[in-house]
Design an enzyme around this catalytic site. Structure first.
Site, PDB file in Angstrom:
ATOM      1  N   HIS A 131       0.877  -1.180   0.000  1.00 40.41           N
ATOM      2  CA  HIS A 131       0.000   0.000   0.000  1.00 40.41           C
ATOM      3  C   HIS A 131       0.918   1.235   0.000  1.00 40.41           C
ATOM      4  CE1 HIS A 131      -2.766   2.952   1.854  1.00 40.41           C
ATOM      5  NE2 HIS A 131      -3.755   2.149   1.513  1.00 40.41           N
ATOM      6  N   LYS A 137     -10.611  -0.960  10.314  1.00 42.62           N
ATOM      7  CA  LYS A 137     -10.708  -2.128   9.425  1.00 42.62           C
ATOM      8  C   LYS A 137     -11.100  -3.374  10.201  1.00 42.62           C
ATOM      9  CE  LYS A 137      -7.491  -0.307   6.065  1.00 42.62           C
ATOM     10  NZ  LYS A 137      -8.176  -0.011   4.820  1.00 42.62           N
ATOM     11  N   GLN A 148      -4.698  -5.199   6.969  1.00 40.80           N
ATOM     12  CA  GLN A 148      -5.697  -6.169   6.513  1.00 40.80           C
ATOM     13  C   GLN A 148      -5.662  -7.460   7.336  1.00 40.80           C
ATOM     14  OE1 GLN A 148      -8.015  -5.515   4.216  1.00 40.80           O
ATOM     15  NE2 GLN A 148      -7.194  -3.497   3.763  1.00 40.80           N
ATOM     16  N   CYS A 204      -4.699   2.343  -3.737  1.00 39.41           N
ATOM     17  CA  CYS A 204      -3.466   2.865  -3.113  1.00 39.41           C
ATOM     18  C   CYS A 204      -2.292   1.906  -3.300  1.00 39.41           C
ATOM     19  CB  CYS A 204      -3.654   3.174  -1.631  1.00 39.41           C
ATOM     20  SG  CYS A 204      -4.804   4.494  -1.326  1.00 39.41           S
ATOM     21  N   ASP A 261       2.887  -4.623   8.072  1.00 38.04           N
ATOM     22  CA  ASP A 261       1.692  -3.815   7.867  1.00 38.04           C
ATOM     23  C   ASP A 261       0.507  -4.765   8.017  1.00 38.04           C
ATOM     24  OD1 ASP A 261      -0.565  -2.669   6.809  1.00 38.04           O
ATOM     25  OD2 ASP A 261       0.407  -1.863   5.026  1.00 38.04           O
TER      26      ASP A 261
HETATM   27  N1  PMP Z   1      -1.876  -0.788   4.528  1.00 38.46           N
HETATM   28  C1  PMP Z   1      -2.857  -1.519   3.986  1.00 38.46           C
HETATM   29  C2  PMP Z   1      -2.556  -2.906   3.502  1.00 38.46           C
HETATM   30  C3  PMP Z   1      -4.150  -0.998   3.915  1.00 38.46           C
HETATM   31  O1  PMP Z   1      -5.124  -1.727   3.388  1.00 38.46           O
HETATM   32  C4  PMP Z   1      -4.393   0.308   4.393  1.00 38.46           C
HETATM   33  C5  PMP Z   1      -5.770   0.923   4.287  1.00 38.46           C
HETATM   34  N2  PMP Z   1      -6.359   0.783   3.027  1.00 38.46           N
HETATM   35  C6  PMP Z   1      -3.338   1.021   4.951  1.00 38.46           C
HETATM   36  C7  PMP Z   1      -2.107   0.432   5.016  1.00 38.46           C
HETATM   37  C8  PMP Z   1      -3.535   2.389   5.524  1.00 38.46           C
HETATM   38  O2  PMP Z   1      -4.422   2.352   6.586  1.00 38.46           O
HETATM   39  P1  PMP Z   1      -5.027   3.706   7.209  1.00 38.46           P
HETATM   40  O3  PMP Z   1      -5.543   4.486   6.034  1.00 38.46           O
HETATM   41  O4  PMP Z   1      -6.101   3.242   8.116  1.00 38.46           O
HETATM   42  O5  PMP Z   1      -3.915   4.411   7.890  1.00 38.46           O
END
Ligand code: PMP
Length: 407
Positions: free
Chosen positions: A123, A226, A203, A364, A200
């Site tokens: 991401h 999430k 998910q 993203c 990270d």
């Molecule tokens: N890493 C991953 C794999 C994600 O799916 C996300 C959220 N889409 C993020 C990081 C960022 O999370 P947040 O926007 O809640 O900070």
């Protein structure tokens, strides 16, 4: 014991509405999950009953709020299997947790010529902080390639590891494809060259059982929103000795021991990394989200999501013009696809017209989309409250849409 999905659905008020004249089918859970009533009510209760600033207050409300806030920290400790409660730091979300590590650990321990390793699956929030760091200190960012199924190529990862690798920061479960990375093996290999590992877990925290001690990761980041909790709240787990070796991330109230104009001494972890008034209400409400997961049971949730994913994959694969992305053997919750001859945005708009919420675009993960030479995908992502009937609705709608271009 199988889950009673209708009972679970009854505790999510948002699911019971029509969108564009059709009952809502919410399949955008990888972006954010919906919240059970217990979370919504806890937030309401906090502001009606306990609202006050924590830790310093010498009055009953402050005491109550502090106890509840710290109670959530303890629950998170158990939830991720951390050894000590002080290893749990509250942040704004996964993004801030990663930025905290890049800024604090990174600036102290990553020097000119050193290396940081990420993967093609990341991401943007696990790419950009490392790019900024590497540019600033003159370090090198290396990227693990993936195969056509959307799995990292492990031998290539091994080749990237050197004595200069200071950190490997890798996504546990891909938000765009659902791939589960072999993180235990990655961590063992990285530790063998003396590198630290950040996961990270944005998910994975909602789909896999997390045990940070068993994983032996040095850092683990995730977001409350999430995993059925409120937005604007996240967690950074770090091993005590690593966190203690790091300088503060931000300066301000709460993170200090003593301040004078000549010198400031810092508070102990976790408070050293929690400058300013935190997101008290959301932390307190998050306890209810974790209780929800614990009550239903992680394994039950995952089994149900896997059933939905397998059913959806099988049904949609029969559609002419259906092109799946991310066909890893080990994956969870996410079905990413394109329809031959159609832009993903158009597919998403047509699904929305039928009350079905999916995400379209690059999720993203632009470098990942570039790897597949596409702009984006349509992504359906499943959660505990989704049903086989909802998958049928997805299938029927996608079938109709695909026929427009694939006779
Ligand atoms: N890493 C991953 C794999 C994600 O799916 C996300 C959220 N889409 C993020 C990081 C960022 O999370 P947040 O926007 O809640 O900070």
């Amino acid at each position: 014991m199988s889950l009673n999905i209708q009972d679970i659905r009854a505790s999510f008020p948002i699911l019971h509405q029509e969108v564009n004249g059709k009952p809502l089918v919410y399949l955008d859970n990888a972006a954010t999950t919906q919240k059970p009533l217990s979370v919504i009510e806890a937030l309401d209760y906090y502001y009606k009953t306990d609202n006050s600033n924590i830790h310093r207050g010498a009055h009953t409300l402050a005491d109550r709020a502090t106890r509840k806030y710290e109670n959530t920290r303890e629950l998170i400790q158990k939830f991720i299997g951390a050894k000590e409660v002080e290893e749990v730091i509250f942040t704004k979300g996964t993004t801030e947790s990663i930025n905290l590590v890049a800024s604090s650990f990174g600036r102290k321990f990553v020097k000119k010529g050193d290396e940081v390793i990420i993967s093609t699956l990341e991401h943007h929030s696990n790419i950009v902080p490392w790019q900024l760091l590497c540019e600033e200190v003159g370090a090198i960012l290396k990227v693990i390639p993936i195969n056509d199924k959307g799995e990292i190529i492990f031998e290539e990862f091994e080749k990237l590891l050197t004595s200069k690798t200071k950190l490997v920061s890798i996504v546990h479960v891909s938000n765009a494809l659902g791939t589960i990375n072999p993180v235990e093996e990655i961590i063992a290999k990285a530790h063998a060259v003396g590198a630290k590992v950040m996961l990270d877990g944005a998910q994975s925290s909602s789909h896999l059982t997390i045990d940070v001690q068993k994983l032996d990761c040095d850092f683990f980041a995730f977001s409350a929103h999430k995993i059925y909790g409120p937005t604007g709240l996240g967690v950074l787990y770090g091993k005590r000795e690593v966190l203690e070796s790091m300088p503060p991330y931000q300066g301000g109230g709460e993170m200090i021991k003593e301040v004078s104009f000549e010198k400031t001494t810092f508070n102990e972890i976790p408070f050293k990394f929690e400058a300013g008034t935190p997101n008290i209400g959301d932390v307190i409400a998050f306890e209810k989200a974790l209780e929800f997961v614990n009550t239903v049971g992680k394994k039950q949730i995952v089994d149900h999501e896997n059933e939905l994913l397998a059913y959806a994959t099988e049904k949609l694969s029969s559609i002419k013009g259906f092109i799946p992305y991310g066909t890893a053997d080990n994956k969870v919750s996410v079905l990413s696809f394109l329809i031959q001859g159609m832009h993903p945005f158009d597919v998403g708009m047509m699904l929305d017209a039928g009350g079905i919420a999916v995400r379209t675009g690059h999720h993203c993960t632009q470098p990942l989309m570039n790897r597949f030479r596409i702009e984006g995908t349509v992504r359906a992502s499943f959660s505990v409250y989704n049903t086989l009937e909802e998958v049928d609705r997805l299938y029927e709608s996608v079938s109709k849409i695909a026929k427009l271009k694939n006779k």
